[in-house]
Structures are given as structure tokens and as C-alpha cells.
Design a protein around this motif. Structure first.
Motif, mmCIF file in Angstrom:
data_model
loop_
_atom_site.group_PDB
_atom_site.id
_atom_site.type_symbol
_atom_site.label_atom_id
_atom_site.label_comp_id
_atom_site.label_asym_id
_atom_site.label_seq_id
_atom_site.Cartn_x
_atom_site.Cartn_y
_atom_site.Cartn_z
ATOM 1 N N GLU A 203 3.396 -1.414 -11.716
ATOM 2 C CA GLU A 203 4.306 -0.262 -11.777
ATOM 3 C C GLU A 203 3.878 0.919 -10.916
ATOM 4 N N SER A 204 2.567 1.201 -10.894
ATOM 5 C CA SER A 204 2.142 2.407 -10.191
ATOM 6 C C SER A 204 0.659 2.370 -9.842
ATOM 7 N N ARG A 205 0.284 3.232 -8.914
ATOM 8 C CA ARG A 205 -1.119 3.429 -8.552
ATOM 9 C C ARG A 205 -1.895 3.916 -9.772
ATOM 10 N N GLU A 206 -1.291 4.816 -10.555
ATOM 11 C CA GLU A 206 -1.947 5.362 -11.741
ATOM 12 C C GLU A 206 -2.307 4.254 -12.728
ATOM 13 N N LEU A 207 -1.439 3.279 -12.900
ATOM 14 C CA LEU A 207 -1.742 2.155 -13.788
ATOM 15 C C LEU A 207 -2.917 1.355 -13.229
ATOM 16 N N GLY A 208 -2.967 1.177 -11.934
ATOM 17 C CA GLY A 208 -4.117 0.508 -11.316
ATOM 18 C C GLY A 208 -5.409 1.260 -11.581
ATOM 19 N N VAL B 121 1.381 -2.894 -6.091
ATOM 20 C CA VAL B 121 2.491 -1.936 -6.152
ATOM 21 C C VAL B 121 3.509 -2.259 -5.059
ATOM 22 N N ALA B 122 3.039 -2.499 -3.855
ATOM 23 C CA ALA B 122 3.935 -2.795 -2.732
ATOM 24 C C ALA B 122 4.729 -4.080 -2.956
ATOM 25 N N ASP B 123 4.137 -5.033 -3.665
ATOM 26 C CA ASP B 123 4.825 -6.302 -3.964
ATOM 27 C C ASP B 123 5.711 -6.216 -5.199
ATOM 28 N N GLY B 124 5.699 -5.060 -5.891
ATOM 29 C CA GLY B 124 6.509 -4.905 -7.091
ATOM 30 C C GLY B 124 5.915 -5.556 -8.326
ATOM 31 N N LYS B 125 4.631 -5.904 -8.289
ATOM 32 C CA LYS B 125 3.964 -6.556 -9.419
ATOM 33 C C LYS B 125 3.326 -5.557 -10.380
ATOM 34 N N ALA C 122 -2.484 10.969 -1.691
ATOM 35 C CA ALA C 122 -1.164 11.267 -1.104
ATOM 36 C C ALA C 122 -0.053 10.790 -2.034
ATOM 37 N N PRO C 123 1.155 11.301 -1.866
ATOM 38 C CA PRO C 123 2.274 10.815 -2.684
ATOM 39 C C PRO C 123 2.396 9.284 -2.577
ATOM 40 N N GLU C 124 2.546 8.660 -3.724
ATOM 41 C CA GLU C 124 2.520 7.195 -3.777
ATOM 42 C C GLU C 124 3.570 6.551 -2.872
#
Length: 172
Positions: free
Chosen positions: A75-80, A69-73, A41-43
Motif C-alpha cells: 500500500e505505501s512506503r510507510e507500511l514498508g 509499492v510500484a507493482d501495487g503489492k 520525497a513525496p511518495e
């Protein structure tokens, strides 16, 4: 008249958002587990639902990268996903490492070094590599052990894991 309670529906919605297909049990790497709604789904919608679901009752099961990502630590799901894939590329080529897809609800699986289990040292639980949101290296190693779970070793990213693999693989 009391307002209707919506928490159970939100719990159900979150549960469905992280639900993996039945074929997940045979996944050979984290990429094969990325079939749930949180992966596709859209991030921004994923993060919004995660925050809403977590705000109702406290922490909810979620992938390490989503918490980051939610904590701002992160950048993105893709990086994960890239971090998970690079670990898979490194450990998947080394003898003795096996991917375990049946992690806790919502998690991305983990890697075990099988020679460290029931080898000369007699450990019941093998050396385990897991992704984490608790530090910016994103990788923890649980040493092979028997009995209570030791504190995880924070590893400084993929380079740190690569540099310390000899140390982690020495336990047999």
C-alpha cells in the motif's frame, strides 16, 4: 540532427535518489538508513522516478518496499517502513542478531544471526533475514551456509518469523 540522449542524466538522478549518507555504515537499524531522497520525497514522485529510471534500462537498484509499492503489492512506503521497524524491534532485542546496514545499493539493510557463523556447524555465512518484494510475507531467511547460496525461505510476515525464530537460531 539526432535527438540528445538523456539516459545518463536519468541514471545519475536515480543514483542520487538512493544515495545514503556516509554515516549509514554505522546504522544500528533500518530507521537510521532512511535519509536518502527516496525515503523523504513525496511518495508519488519517488514511484514516478523509479518507474521512469527502470523503464530506460530495466531494473534499477531500489528498496524492496519501493518495488512492491510500484507493482501495487504494498500500500505505501510507510507500511514498508513499519515492517522493517517491527523486524528491528523483534531481532534487536534478541542475543546474537546484528543489523548489517551495507546492503546492495538502495536496499534497507538486513539482519544476521552471528552465532550461526563459524560455530559448531562451521558455516561461513550466517543465517540472514532480509526484506523482499517477492511474496506478501515481505521476509526471506537465507539459512546459514558455506558455498553456494541456498534458496531463501519465504516467511509469513512478522508472526511467521517470530514463530520460526527457534528453528533459525538453532543452527550454530
Amino acid at each position: 540532427m539526432a535527438a540528445p540522449r538523456l539516459e545518463p542524466m536519468l541514471d545519475l538522478e536515480w543514483s542520487q535518489a538512493i544515495e545514503l549518507p556516509r554515516t549509514a555504515a554505522s546504522a544500528a537499524g533500518p530507521v537510521e538508513l532512511r535519509r536518502a531522497w527516496v525515503h523523504r520525497a513525496p511518495e508519488d514522485r519517488v514511484v514516478a522516478l523509479f518507474r521512469t529510471a527502470g523503464g530506460m534500462h530495466g531494473p534499477v537498484p531500489a528498496p524492496w518496499w519501493l518495488r512492491a509499492v510500484a507493482d501495487g503489492k504494498l500500500e505505501s512506503r510507510e507500511l514498508g517502513f513499519r515492517i522493517e521497524d517491527r523486524i528491528a524491534q523483534l531481532l534487536g532485542r534478541r542475543p546474537g542478531w546484528e543489523f548489517v546496514p551495507w546492503a546492495a545499493d538502495g536496499e534497507s539493510g538486513y539482519w544476521e544471526f552471528m552465532p550461526s557463523e563459524r560455530g559448531k556447524s562451521g558455516h561461513a555465512i550466517p543465517t540472514t533475514v532480509i526484506n523482499t518484494d517477492r511474496h506478501p510475507g515481505w521476509i526471506d531467511v537465507l539459512p546459514a551456509h558455506s558455498g553456494s547460496t541456498p534458496e531463501p525461505i519465504a516467511v509469513a510476515g512478522l508472526a511467521g518469523l517470530r514463530a520460526r525464530l527457534g528453528e533459525f537460531e538453532a543452527v550454530r
